[in-house]
Enzyme design. Structure first.
Site, PDB file in Angstrom:
ATOM      1  N   ASP A 127       0.815  -1.234   0.000  1.00 45.69           N
ATOM      2  CA  ASP A 127       0.000   0.000   0.000  1.00 45.69           C
ATOM      3  C   ASP A 127       0.844   1.277   0.000  1.00 45.69           C
ATOM      4  O   ASP A 127       0.323   2.345  -0.289  1.00 45.69           O
ATOM      5  CB  ASP A 127      -0.912   0.032   1.233  1.00 45.69           C
ATOM      6  CG  ASP A 127      -1.978  -1.045   1.184  1.00 45.69           C
ATOM      7  OD1 ASP A 127      -2.083  -1.732   0.165  1.00 45.69           O
ATOM      8  OD2 ASP A 127      -2.704  -1.194   2.183  1.00 45.69           O
ATOM      9  N   GLU A 222      -9.801  -0.199  -3.385  1.00 45.68           N
ATOM     10  CA  GLU A 222     -10.820  -0.948  -2.625  1.00 45.68           C
ATOM     11  C   GLU A 222     -11.434  -0.114  -1.499  1.00 45.68           C
ATOM     12  O   GLU A 222     -12.564  -0.327  -1.103  1.00 45.68           O
ATOM     13  CB  GLU A 222     -10.212  -2.228  -2.045  1.00 45.68           C
ATOM     14  CG  GLU A 222      -9.094  -1.939  -1.042  1.00 45.68           C
ATOM     15  CD  GLU A 222      -8.375  -3.165  -0.518  1.00 45.68           C
ATOM     16  OE1 GLU A 222      -8.833  -4.286  -0.723  1.00 45.68           O
ATOM     17  OE2 GLU A 222      -7.317  -2.960   0.132  1.00 45.68           O
ATOM     18  N   HIS A 272      -5.549 -10.309  -4.445  1.00 51.39           N
ATOM     19  CA  HIS A 272      -4.239 -10.747  -3.965  1.00 51.39           C
ATOM     20  C   HIS A 272      -3.233 -11.047  -5.073  1.00 51.39           C
ATOM     21  O   HIS A 272      -2.067 -11.282  -4.776  1.00 51.39           O
ATOM     22  CB  HIS A 272      -4.412 -11.961  -3.042  1.00 51.39           C
ATOM     23  CG  HIS A 272      -5.128 -11.598  -1.777  1.00 51.39           C
ATOM     24  ND1 HIS A 272      -6.500 -11.521  -1.715  1.00 51.39           N
ATOM     25  CD2 HIS A 272      -4.666 -11.231  -0.563  1.00 51.39           C
ATOM     26  CE1 HIS A 272      -6.849 -11.138  -0.487  1.00 51.39           C
ATOM     27  NE2 HIS A 272      -5.765 -10.959   0.222  1.00 51.39           N
TER      28      HIS A 272
END
Ligand code: F6P
Length: 341
Positions: A127, A222, A272
């Protein structure tokens, strides 16, 4: 010296490169012994570890995931760990612990350090949201995967005159969406930092179709949320690790756009796949440098700190500084990509 190393939280490409680097520097330079705790802090609490010598880390530089396994630590287990922190170093005979992890792991590392464990942290996360370091390894790999996916989606979207809504990871920070969206030339980017209005996306798609560009790719993090009242989309509950359970913004947005536009809109959830597989050269180098500096810091007694990239240098920063706030995408970075917001 006897050094313990562990990987905790969500895995990310480059973890094995850090482990390898720690072992190489510690064993070859200092004649240290290195042990690896299995499955994150769980291995530390349950006493599951194995010896890591040069042979154990041979051939892992380019391998994704972590040879030690990883897990997230539940809050009650963290409390348990802090209570027994002074005993942990003695029980395992370790002079230093190097936990490699993201925000949650570094917070745990700081608590364990405050409770008396000699800790040197190494930040990781795809991230890229850890403040105090310009970059985390894993991010470059994730951006590359997402960019390639969007490059591929563009050609099929164009063939079928579709809108592709590509959901990438990024819970609180939209770095992956920003950089992969820019690199792939996405036509819209939605980030957690700035609520979006689906009406703007509808307008953008309609304008593109009117200009004869009969497809569009929209990259959505997301953790992105629509502006209040702009679209039906609820907030998820909080799980046992304190994380919001996402409702699937990619799917919800594709559904909404299809309804409003009367054109096909397909959600693509990369999930993922962004975290799996071999790290890029950039991530291997950054991870290797972090491992090297973590061992140096341990030998210099620089505990309660973590490795960080500042410009092109690796520096040591206090763990306390690293976990006070998340590094989110600032307004000026969004402004640079303004045409796609
Ligand atoms: O923090 C890294 C991260 O990959 C986030 O982008 C994502 O929301 C989360 O981990 C997913 O975690 P899990 O592997 O537990 O589903």
């Amino acid at each position: 010296m006897r050094i313990g190393v562990l990987t905790a939280g969500g895995d990310c490409p480059g973890l094995n490169a850090v482990i390898r680097s720690v072992v190489h520097r510690a064993v070859a330079q200092y004649g240290d012994e290195v042990i690896g705790f299995e499955d994150g802090f769980a291995g530390l609490l349950d006493g599951h570890y194995r010896s890591l010598d040069l042979e154990a880390v041979s051939g892992i530089l380019a391998r994704g995931g972590t040879i030690l396994g990883s897990s997230r630590l539940e809050r009650n287990r963290l409390r348990e760990a802090c209570e027994s922190a002074p005993d942990i170093a003695r029980d395992f005979g370790i002079d230093a612990l190097i936990p490699i992890g993201g925000e949650g792991t570094l917070t745990a590392a700081r608590m364990l350090s405050d409770a008396g464990l000699p800790v040197v942290g190494v930040p990781k996360t795809i991230d890229n949201d850890i403040s105090s370091t310009d970059r985390t390894f894993g991010f470059d790999t994730a951006v590359g995967v997402a960019t390639e996916a969007m490059d591929r989606l563009k050609t099929t979207a164009e063939s079928h005159q579709r809108v592709m809504v590509v959901e990438v990871m990024g819970r609180h920070a939209g770095w992956i969406a920003l950089e992969s969206g820019m690199a792939a030339g996405a036509h819209g980017i939605c980030l957690p930092e700035r609520p979006f209005d689906p009406a703007d996306l509808v307008k953008m798609v309609e304008e593109r179709f009117a200009r004869g560009k009969k497809f569009a790719v929209i990259c959505v993090a997301e953790g992105a949320h629509p502006a209040d009242g702009s679209m039906d989309y609820g907030k998820g509950e909080i799980d046992q690790f304190g994380h919001e359970r996402f409702q699937g913004i990619g799917t919800a947005l594709a559904f909404e756009l299809e309804r409003r536009l009367g054109k096909e809109a397909k959600p693509v959830i990369l999930g993922h796949v962004q975290r799996g597989g071999t790290p890029t050269a950039y991530d291997r180098v950054l991870a290797t440098r972090f491992g090297w500096h973590a061992v140096e810091a341990a030998h210099q007694g620089e505990f309660g700190r973590m490795t960080a990239l500042r410009g092109t240098d690796i520096v040591m920063v206090p763990l306390a500084e690293a976990v006070t706030e998340l590094k989110t995408v600032p307004k000026d970075r969004m402004d640079e990509a303004e045409s796609v917001f």
